[in-house]
Design an enzyme around this catalytic site. Structure first.
Site, short mmCIF file in Angstrom:
data_model
loop_
_atom_site.label_atom_id
_atom_site.label_comp_id
_atom_site.label_asym_id
_atom_site.label_seq_id
_atom_site.Cartn_x
_atom_site.Cartn_y
_atom_site.Cartn_z
N GLU A 198 0.84 -1.21 0.00
CA GLU A 198 0.00 0.00 0.00
C GLU A 198 0.87 1.25 0.00
O GLU A 198 1.92 1.29 0.64
CB GLU A 198 -0.92 0.06 1.23
N THR A 199 0.39 2.25 -0.72
CA THR A 199 0.92 3.61 -0.62
C THR A 199 -0.24 4.51 -0.22
O THR A 199 -1.30 4.49 -0.85
CB THR A 199 1.52 4.09 -1.94
#
Length: 465
Positions: A44-45
């Protein structure tokens, strides 16, 4: 753009689940966000845009390398660590406006890097796993339920640790979050934990997530009820591993864990370059319903309309009132006693005496929707970058990419190697080993690179440490 990498739910250095946190001053085109997430190549970003009316309040969105998602617990904990420790905001908590509603991250008393994340609680519903799921994963399912994710319960922690995931998860797990599966079991006695778990999400490009806050939020009410506890401690037995204390309440689940800063960086590639060079096939995402809230700048125009970025009618939501820091004297009014006006969530809406916000640009007319794909190709297969080409080959529809290069390598005479046409400027050559006439026709044919293969390219800087 400043960026941090934080190990969430970590009990040691280089453990837990790493998430990138990127601070923006406005929303760029969604393809830019997806390009950054793909470049980071983490599960995830998280992208943050501050609210101009309330310090300590941010719009938050999450992207895997291939798609935007509507909930990510560990990246939210990482974002909370960045806001409360890296941005110089001396507040006891921060609020994130997300596609799943407001989420609060507060400082915890357990350790300097310890934070508490309040995630919305989902009610448990009956879930009947596909009859082939247990056999395909070589496990014996003793219980199951559906909250946010489909969850199967095994008998022992060893079964969870040794289970080998495969493509059946994407193929056999249906429901609201298709292709995502939580596997859990009671922890071994004397281990210091109450339950163990693992989480798999091949449908959004994450084969196995190291630590998953939203899955822990699903599991906390189940294990508290089964063990007759008010608070349980979970261990996610992925290769990196991670831990969290879990305490469910009526509407939320409080997850307390450590968020350890790994690196600080700066993205130096201009946003317009990211937009110009990103193939459309990598800009795949869901249309998320984000509630409009006052205090955020309108999003930039995109290739397609995005209803979740409209700010013309701010939504009036109840204020969140948490205790103010010790010794602080604020006049928070009657709406939230003990909380400064800047911390009342959401902030008061603009009045006629305030400066009017800039008018929203007209949204482009939506493009006609393409014909739906067959069910097996429409949302249930793995979301990978080359999916558009695979779908094109199966359906005959043109692939939504700028170009597809194909090299036709004709078969050489038996026993003689043939090289691909010398059209690659890098000098790479491919060699096919063709079996001799007396070779076994059922034997597999081998492909490889010749000894003279050369790879060349120019490295590009992405960010500075």
């Amino acid at each position: 753009m400043r960026m941090w990498i934080v190990d969430a739910f970590a009990d040691d250095d280089c453990a837990g689940n790493p998430a990138a946190v990127v601070l923006l001053d406005h929303w760029p085109d969604i393809r830019v966000l997806q390009a950054i997430a793909a470049e980071n190549n983490l599960s995830e970003t998280a992208f943050l845009v501050p609210n101009v009316q309330s310090p300590g309040r941010f719009r938050l969105r999450w992207f895997t390398p291939v798609i935007e998602v509507e909930m990510c617990g560990h990246a939210t904990l990482a974002a909370g660590r960045v806001v409360l420790q890296e941005l110089g905001i001396a507040l006891p908590f921060c609020v994130f406006d997300t596609a799943s509603g407001p989420i609060v991250v507060a400082r915890a008393d357990d350790a300097p890097d310890s934070f508490t994340l309040d995630l919305p609680s989902r009610p448990r519903r009956p879930y009947a796993p596909h009859p082939e799921l247990g056999e395909s994963l070589d496990v014996r399912i003793v219980d199951s339920f559906q909250a946010r994710y489909a969850t199967i319960v095994l008998a022992t922690a060893e079964e969870v640790e040794t289970m080998v995931p495969n493509a059946s998860i994407d193929r056999l797990v249906h429901g609201p979050e298709a292709g995502m599966l939580t596997v859990t079991a009671p922890a071994d006695e004397g281990s210091g934990f109450d339950f163990v778990c693992r989480f798999f999400a091949p449908s959004v490009g994450v084969l196995e997530d190291p630590v998953t806050g939203s899955a822990l939020a699903d599991l906390a009410p189940y294990w508290c009820a089964r063990l007759d506890r008010e608070r349980v401690r979970g261990l996610q037995v992925s290769p990196r591993g991670g831990t969290s204390w879990c305490e469910p309440s009526a509407a939320t689940v409080a997850l307390t864990g450590q968020a350890v800063l790994f690196s600080r960086a700066e993205i130096v590639v201009p946003l317009d370059q990211l937009l110009a060079r990103r193939r459309p096939a990598l800009a795949r995402r869901r249309l998320l319903e984000l509630p409009p809230v006052a205090g955020y700048e309108p999003a930039a125009a995109h290739a397609e309309p995005h209803d979740h970025d409209r700010q013309d009618e701010p939504q009036v939501l109840p204020a969140i009132a948490l205790p103010a820091p010790a010794g602080a004297a604020f006049d928070g009014g009657e709406a939230a006693v003990g909380v400064p006006d800047a911390l009342v969530w959401p902030p008061p809406l603009a009045t006629e005496h305030d400066s009017a916000p800039a008018p929203m640009p007209p949204e482009p007319a939506p493009e006609p929707s393409p014909e739906p794909l067959p069910e097996q190709l429409n949302g249930t297969g793995p979301h990978q970058a080359d999916e558009a080409i695979r779908v094109s080959e199966l359906t005959g529809a043109p692939a939504p990419v700028e170009e597809i290069e194909r090299v036709d390598v004709s078969m050489p005479a038996p026993g003689t190697p043939e090289r691909a046409p010398d059209s690659d400027p890098s000098g790479a050559t491919a060699e096919v080993a063709n079996p001799a006439p007396d070779a076994d026709p059922e034997a597999p044919r081998t492909f490889g690179m010749s000894a003279s293969t050369r790879l060349s390219g120019e490295p590009k800087g992405y960010f500075h440490d």
